[in-house]
Design a protein around this motif. Sequence first.
Motif, PDB file in Angstrom:
ATOM      1  N   ASP A 282      20.316   7.747  -5.437  1.00 35.42           N
ATOM      2  CA  ASP A 282      19.741   6.872  -4.413  1.00 35.42           C
ATOM      3  C   ASP A 282      18.583   7.547  -3.684  1.00 35.42           C
ATOM      4  O   ASP A 282      17.663   6.882  -3.202  1.00 35.42           O
ATOM      5  N   ALA A 283      18.638   8.873  -3.589  1.00 40.21           N
ATOM      6  CA  ALA A 283      17.584   9.597  -2.869  1.00 40.21           C
ATOM      7  C   ALA A 283      16.356   9.836  -3.754  1.00 40.21           C
ATOM      8  O   ALA A 283      15.360  10.396  -3.309  1.00 40.21           O
ATOM      9  N   GLY A 284      16.434   9.420  -5.029  1.00 38.92           N
ATOM     10  CA  GLY A 284      15.278   9.601  -5.913  1.00 38.92           C
ATOM     11  C   GLY A 284      15.333  10.895  -6.692  1.00 38.92           C
ATOM     12  O   GLY A 284      14.394  11.215  -7.430  1.00 38.92           O
ATOM     13  N   ALA A 285      16.414  11.652  -6.545  1.00 38.89           N
ATOM     14  CA  ALA A 285      16.518  12.910  -7.299  1.00 38.89           C
ATOM     15  C   ALA A 285      17.155  12.645  -8.664  1.00 38.89           C
ATOM     16  O   ALA A 285      17.950  11.723  -8.826  1.00 38.89           O
ATOM     17  N   ILE A 286      16.776  13.474  -9.637  1.00 39.48           N
ATOM     18  CA  ILE A 286      17.300  13.308 -11.000  1.00 39.48           C
ATOM     19  C   ILE A 286      18.801  13.580 -11.023  1.00 39.48           C
ATOM     20  O   ILE A 286      19.251  14.621 -10.538  1.00 39.48           O
ATOM     21  N   SER A 287      19.548  12.661 -11.629  1.00 37.38           N
ATOM     22  CA  SER A 287      21.000  12.875 -11.717  1.00 37.38           C
ATOM     23  C   SER A 287      21.469  13.043 -13.166  1.00 37.38           C
ATOM     24  O   SER A 287      22.557  13.550 -13.409  1.00 37.38           O
ATOM     25  N   ASP A 288      20.655  12.613 -14.114  1.00 37.82           N
ATOM     26  CA  ASP A 288      21.040  12.786 -15.515  1.00 37.82           C
ATOM     27  C   ASP A 288      19.779  12.732 -16.392  1.00 37.82           C
ATOM     28  O   ASP A 288      18.844  11.985 -16.087  1.00 37.82           O
ATOM     29  N   VAL A 289      19.799  13.517 -17.457  1.00 37.05           N
ATOM     30  CA  VAL A 289      18.679  13.534 -18.396  1.00 37.05           C
ATOM     31  C   VAL A 289      19.227  13.570 -19.826  1.00 37.05           C
ATOM     32  O   VAL A 289      20.178  14.308 -20.110  1.00 37.05           O
ATOM     33  N   GLY A 290      18.660  12.749 -20.679  1.00 33.77           N
ATOM     34  CA  GLY A 290      18.976  12.835 -22.105  1.00 33.77           C
ATOM     35  C   GLY A 290      17.661  12.856 -22.874  1.00 33.77           C
ATOM     36  O   GLY A 290      16.618  12.456 -22.353  1.00 33.77           O
ATOM     37  N   PHE A 291      17.717  13.359 -24.116  1.00 33.70           N
ATOM     38  CA  PHE A 291      16.463  13.393 -24.891  1.00 33.70           C
ATOM     39  C   PHE A 291      16.745  13.216 -26.379  1.00 33.70           C
ATOM     40  O   PHE A 291      17.866  13.439 -26.850  1.00 33.70           O
ATOM     41  N   GLU A 292      15.721  12.802 -27.080  1.00 33.46           N
ATOM     42  CA  GLU A 292      15.713  12.862 -28.541  1.00 33.46           C
ATOM     43  C   GLU A 292      14.460  13.615 -28.941  1.00 33.46           C
ATOM     44  O   GLU A 292      13.384  13.320 -28.426  1.00 33.46           O
ATOM     45  N   ALA A 293      14.636  14.574 -29.836  1.00 30.58           N
ATOM     46  CA  ALA A 293      13.489  15.402 -30.219  1.00 30.58           C
ATOM     47  C   ALA A 293      13.402  15.510 -31.731  1.00 30.58           C
ATOM     48  O   ALA A 293      14.418  15.605 -32.421  1.00 30.58           O
ATOM     49  N   ARG A 294      12.175  15.481 -32.202  1.00 31.83           N
ATOM     50  CA  ARG A 294      11.890  15.799 -33.592  1.00 31.83           C
ATOM     51  C   ARG A 294      11.037  17.048 -33.510  1.00 31.83           C
ATOM     52  O   ARG A 294       9.868  16.976 -33.169  1.00 31.83           O
ATOM     53  N   GLY A 295      11.659  18.172 -33.718  1.00 18.32           N
ATOM     54  CA  GLY A 295      10.893  19.398 -33.535  1.00 18.32           C
ATOM     55  C   GLY A 295      11.696  20.621 -33.919  1.00 18.32           C
ATOM     56  O   GLY A 295      12.785  20.519 -34.489  1.00 18.32           O
ATOM     57  N   CYS A 296      11.145  21.785 -33.575  1.00 12.93           N
ATOM     58  CA  CYS A 296      11.723  23.053 -33.991  1.00 12.93           C
ATOM     59  C   CYS A 296      12.794  23.516 -33.011  1.00 12.93           C
ATOM     60  O   CYS A 296      13.072  22.851 -32.012  1.00 12.93           O
ATOM     61  N   ALA A 297      13.367  24.683 -33.275  1.00 18.76           N
ATOM     62  CA  ALA A 297      14.411  25.252 -32.424  1.00 18.76           C
ATOM     63  C   ALA A 297      13.899  25.452 -30.997  1.00 18.76           C
ATOM     64  O   ALA A 297      14.620  25.193 -30.024  1.00 18.76           O
ATOM     65  N   ILE A 298      12.657  25.917 -30.858  1.00 17.88           N
ATOM     66  CA  ILE A 298      12.096  26.185 -29.525  1.00 17.88           C
ATOM     67  C   ILE A 298      12.017  24.884 -28.732  1.00 17.88           C
ATOM     68  O   ILE A 298      12.378  24.824 -27.552  1.00 17.88           O
ATOM     69  N   CYS A 299      11.535  23.842 -29.381  1.00 13.56           N
ATOM     70  CA  CYS A 299      11.329  22.557 -28.727  1.00 13.56           C
ATOM     71  C   CYS A 299      12.666  21.967 -28.277  1.00 13.56           C
ATOM     72  O   CYS A 299      12.810  21.506 -27.135  1.00 13.56           O
ATOM     73  N   ILE A 300      13.647  22.000 -29.152  1.00 15.52           N
ATOM     74  CA  ILE A 300      14.944  21.392 -28.836  1.00 15.52           C
ATOM     75  C   ILE A 300      15.662  22.206 -27.765  1.00 15.52           C
ATOM     76  O   ILE A 300      16.214  21.650 -26.813  1.00 15.52           O
ATOM     77  N   ALA A 301      15.619  23.527 -27.885  1.00 11.94           N
ATOM     78  CA  ALA A 301      16.260  24.371 -26.876  1.00 11.94           C
ATOM     79  C   ALA A 301      15.591  24.176 -25.523  1.00 11.94           C
ATOM     80  O   ALA A 301      16.262  24.104 -24.483  1.00 11.94           O
TER      81      ALA A 301
END
Lengths: 412, 151
Positions: free
Chosen positions: B52-71
Motif C-alpha cells: 500500500d505504501a508503494g514499496a516492492i513486496s514481491d518480484v518474479g522474473f523470466e530470463a533467457r540468458g546466461c548464468a550471470i544474468c539469471i543469478a
Amino acid sequence: MKDNFSPLDLLALRADFPILSETVRGKPLVFLDSAASAQKPRAVIEAMRDAMEHQYANIHRGLHWMSERTTEAYENARDLTAILIGAPSRDEIVFTRNSTEAINLVAHSYGRGMMHRGQAVLISEMEHHANIVPWQMLRDAHGIELLVCPITDDGDLDYVAYERLLASHRVGLVAITHMSNVLGTYTNGARLAAIAHAHGAKILLDGSQAVVHRAVDVAALDADFYVFTGHKLYGPTGIGVLWARAELLDAMPPFMGGGDMIGSVSFERSTWARIPHKFEAGTPAILEAIGLAAAIRYVKAIGFDEIGAHEQALVDHALARLSDIEGLTIIGRAQDRGGVVSFTMRGAHAHDVATLLDRAGIAVRAGHHCAEPLMRRLGIDSTARASFALYTTKEEIDFLADTLLRVREFFA
Amino acid sequence: MFEDVADLYQQVILDRGRHPRHAHRLDRFDATGKGDNPMCGDRVQVWVKRDDAGAISDVGFEARGCAICIASADLMAEAVIGHDAPGLRALSDDFAQMVRSGQSASNAALEQLKPLGGVSDFPSRVKCATLPWQALMGALDAPDETEAAHG
C-alpha cells in the motif's frame, strides 16, 4: 608442422599472420572466430601501409602522377575481384562498405526501382539479419511480399518447398545465403538459380561466408547478384563487393548520389556515370580496396583447392571430436558444409561457455549470430560457434575439444 | 585451468544460475518490464507487486540468458523488497557502478549481490548482470496495471 591431413604448410602460413603469435592472458591465442572476421596476413597489412607511405591520392579525378597510380591500384582491385568470382566483366564489380551495404543497394535500387507491388522476395530461414531486414524495409515501403523458405531439421535448405514457393507466388527476387554463418550449410547455388530462373525470378546469393572457403564462379552458378565482404576474406574492414549482371546494373537507378557517380550535373538535372561508377558515390574505400586486392592475391596464391581441402579436414575432425562430448549438441548436420561449427552445451549457456573458453585463450563467438529467426526455428536461444580459416590447425581443434570437457565439468 | 574465473563464477552465482528461486511470473502484479540485449539475444521480463505504501513486496522474473544474468535477476528479486521507486533507482545505479568498477557498493541492500562484482573484470559480460535491472527500471516506468485496471 605440415599437417598430416592437410596439403598446406601451416607453419609457414601461420607466420604470415602476425597476430597469431600473440598471447591472450599469457596463453597462446587460439582464434576460432574467423567467420565473424578473419585475421590479416602481412601482405594485406603491408599493401595498405605501402600505399599510404608511397603511393596515395584521391582517385578518378587528379591529373597528377599520384592520383593516376592510386586509381590504377584501386581499379586493379576491381580486376582481381572479377577474376576471383568469375565475373564476365570487371564493370560488374561494385565496391561497397560490406555485404550489408551491397544487399541494401540491391534492395533499394533493384527492389524499389525495378520490382512491382504484389511481387515477392524469397529468403530462407537461415539468413543473417543483413539478408532479412533490407527486404522487410522494402516490403513495408514498396508493397512487396516477403516469403521465407523453410530449412530441414538437418539444416539444409528445403528444395521442395523452395520450388513450391516459386511456383505458387509471383517471386521477383530470391535472396538466399550461399553458406550459413550459423549452420555451416552450403546451399546449392546453381540449383537455386536454375529453379529461380525457371519461374522468372532473379537470384541474389549472399556469399559472405561461402567466398572464403571455396572458389566461387558466378557465371557457373548462373546467379544474378552475388555479395561478399572483404574482412572475412583476410582483407580489411570497410570494403565489400556487389557483383551483378551488367544489364541489371545498367537498368537499375543509382543507390546514393554524389561525386564520382555522375556523368554531368546541373541544378536542373544530372546524368549518371557508366557502371560500375554509377553505384560508387563519393570517395570510395581506396586503401581498403588495395588491401582487398592483396588479400585476393594471397588466397589465390595458396589456392582454393588446398584451402578447401584443409578446412574440410578441420570440419570433419571438429565434428568427430565434438560429437564425442556428452551433453554437447552440434547444431546443423547439413551434407555440404564449410568451416563453421555451432553447438550448445547442456547446463551451460553459450555466453558462459565462451567466457571459459576465452580464459583458456580460445576465441569463439556466442549468441544468436545475427540470425534470431533461425534460432527460433531451431528452438534455441543461442549457440557457441567455432569457425575455421586457412590458418586453423588440427591441434587447435583438439585443444577446443579438451577445453570443452573441462567447461562441462565446471558447470556440472 | 579456470582458476581465474572463480571471481566471476562464485558458488552463489552458479547455484542461483542453475536453481533460481524467483524465476516465475507473478499471478498478481502491479507492473511488468522487459530488458533486451539485441547484441546477444538475451531477454528478461520482471513482474513486481507493491504494498500500500508503494514499496516492492514481491518480484518474479523470466530470463533467457546466461548464468550471470539469471543469478543477477534472482538476487535482485530479493534485494529490492521493501524499496520504493526512488530507492530502487538509487539501488540500480549503485549496482551498475559496482559491476562496472568492481568496487563494493556501500549500499547495504546490495550486500547479497556482492558476488556479482567479479563481472567487472569481464567487460563483455557486464550487460548480462545489468539486464534484469534494466527490466526492473522498465517496470517502474510502465503504467501501473492495477491503477489502469481501476481506470
